[in-house]
Design a protein around this motif. Structure first.
Motif, mmCIF file in Angstrom:
data_model
loop_
_atom_site.group_PDB
_atom_site.id
_atom_site.type_symbol
_atom_site.label_atom_id
_atom_site.label_comp_id
_atom_site.label_asym_id
_atom_site.label_seq_id
_atom_site.Cartn_x
_atom_site.Cartn_y
_atom_site.Cartn_z
ATOM 1 N N LEU A 89 0.828 -1.206 0.000
ATOM 2 C CA LEU A 89 0.000 0.000 0.000
ATOM 3 C C LEU A 89 0.864 1.258 0.000
ATOM 4 N N LYS A 90 1.987 1.216 0.715
ATOM 5 C CA LYS A 90 2.887 2.372 0.740
ATOM 6 C C LYS A 90 3.524 2.618 -0.620
ATOM 7 N N LEU A 91 3.693 1.551 -1.397
ATOM 8 C CA LEU A 91 4.288 1.690 -2.724
ATOM 9 C C LEU A 91 3.263 2.007 -3.800
ATOM 10 N N PHE A 92 1.979 1.815 -3.487
ATOM 11 C CA PHE A 92 0.946 1.950 -4.510
ATOM 12 C C PHE A 92 0.925 3.340 -5.107
ATOM 13 N N TYR A 93 0.897 4.375 -4.277
ATOM 14 C CA TYR A 93 0.803 5.733 -4.821
ATOM 15 C C TYR A 93 1.988 6.096 -5.708
ATOM 16 N N PRO A 94 3.239 5.956 -5.220
ATOM 17 C CA PRO A 94 4.363 6.329 -6.097
ATOM 18 C C PRO A 94 4.448 5.489 -7.358
ATOM 19 N N PHE A 95 4.094 4.197 -7.258
ATOM 20 C CA PHE A 95 4.204 3.358 -8.451
ATOM 21 C C PHE A 95 3.047 3.615 -9.407
ATOM 22 N N HIS A 96 1.826 3.568 -8.907
ATOM 23 C CA HIS A 96 0.658 3.710 -9.770
ATOM 24 C C HIS A 96 0.574 5.101 -10.387
ATOM 25 N N TYR A 97 0.813 6.116 -9.579
ATOM 26 C CA TYR A 97 0.666 7.483 -10.081
ATOM 27 C C TYR A 97 1.973 8.038 -10.647
ATOM 28 N N SER A 98 3.045 8.016 -9.859
ATOM 29 C CA SER A 98 4.296 8.602 -10.356
ATOM 30 C C SER A 98 4.836 7.823 -11.560
ATOM 31 N N GLY A 103 3.290 5.179 -13.210
ATOM 32 C CA GLY A 103 2.227 4.958 -14.197
ATOM 33 C C GLY A 103 1.930 6.192 -15.029
ATOM 34 N N MET A 104 1.854 7.331 -14.371
ATOM 35 C CA MET A 104 1.554 8.563 -15.102
ATOM 36 C C MET A 104 2.713 8.972 -16.009
ATOM 37 N N ALA A 105 3.946 8.690 -15.565
ATOM 38 C CA ALA A 105 5.099 9.013 -16.413
ATOM 39 C C ALA A 105 5.074 8.170 -17.683
ATOM 40 N N VAL A 106 4.749 6.875 -17.533
ATOM 41 C CA VAL A 106 4.652 5.999 -18.703
ATOM 42 C C VAL A 106 3.511 6.457 -19.604
ATOM 43 N N GLU A 107 2.364 6.782 -19.007
ATOM 44 C CA GLU A 107 1.214 7.225 -19.805
ATOM 45 C C GLU A 107 1.519 8.528 -20.536
ATOM 46 N N LYS A 108 2.270 9.408 -19.888
ATOM 47 C CA LYS A 108 2.639 10.675 -20.520
ATOM 48 C C LYS A 108 3.466 10.436 -21.778
#
Length: 235
Positions: free
Chosen positions: A86-95, A97-102
């Motif tokens: 859970l502690k890793l979810f935000y940085p991995f999913h958003y940071s 994930g969003m970088a890859v999506e960008k």
């Protein structure tokens, strides 16, 4: 006389062999020492870029903790896995994930267009053809989009200005639409992949072969578990 010469030659050969063995052993020790030194230097560089100083690196476990710094509880234990995930979810999913999506989107695609192209590429027949209802079902895993909103995005992607997809009636059902990538759409997907693979390479270049292999195995297993239906279960 000959046996004395033979003994001398034998002694010289034994001495030479011992010398060569010593050199080989020394080279191996030196190589091993250099590898350890390089690992320590690399770990130190990571730490200097982040937080702390060299005096704060007593163990490899501590170095890893300093590198990640996401509040992970060490030593890693199975019982603490849910909290650490859970502690890793935000940085991995958003940071991450969003970088890859960008990088997938680039400068010309919206997020919805990017996801639709990705769905066609990854789930479509031959990577270029898919039923509209499949897009509607899969895009719901990414965004909360209703059928009218999806139709609007698809129509815009099919218009002459973008010309990324074609929309035609299914041969088996007049109510069902078939979405197919155009030549421009396929070219756009190729550019998406090349651009994003270049970005991901920057990440993988910072990882060891073992970390890459373990990471791939981990993500594959977690993906298979979630897609296997566990996401719908109640805790």
């Amino acid at each position: 006389m000959y046996w004395i010469k033979l003994d001398v030659v034998t002694w010289m050969m034994d001495d030479l062999t011992a010398g060569i063995s010593t050199v080989v052993l020394a080279r191996r020790c030196f190589s091993s020492w250099m590898i350890r030194l390089w690992r320590d230097i690399r770990s130190s560089i990571y730490l200097i870029r982040g937080q702390g100083n060299l005096a704060d690196i007593p163990t490899m476990e501590h170095r890893v903790k300093q590198q990640s710094d996401f509040g992970i509880d060490y030593p890693i234990k199975r019982d603490a896995a849910p909290q650490n995930f859970l502690k890793l979810f935000y940085p991995f999913h958003y940071s991450v994930g969003m970088a890859v999506e960008k990088h997938l989107s680039g400068s010309n695609l919206t997020r919805h267009q990017t996801v639709i192209l990705w769905i066609i590429h990854s789930k479509g027949t031959d990577g270029n053809t898919i039923h509209r209802k499949t897009i509607e079902r899969l895009i719901g895993e990414w965004y909360e989009l209703g059928s009218p909103a999806i139709s609007k995005v698809l129509r815009a992607m099919a218009e002459k200005e973008l010309n990324l997809i074609s929309i035609k009636e299914s041969k088996t059902s007049a109510r069902e639409k078939v979405i197919r990538l155009t030549k421009k759409g396929q070219s756009t997907v190729n550019e998406m992949m090349e651009r994003t693979e270049a970005f991901i390479k920057l990440i993988s270049d910072e990882l060891t072969d073992e970390e890459i292999a373990n990471g791939m195995e981990f993500m594959s297993r977690v993906g298979a578990i979630v897609e296997g239906g566990i996401a719908g279960r109640k805790a």
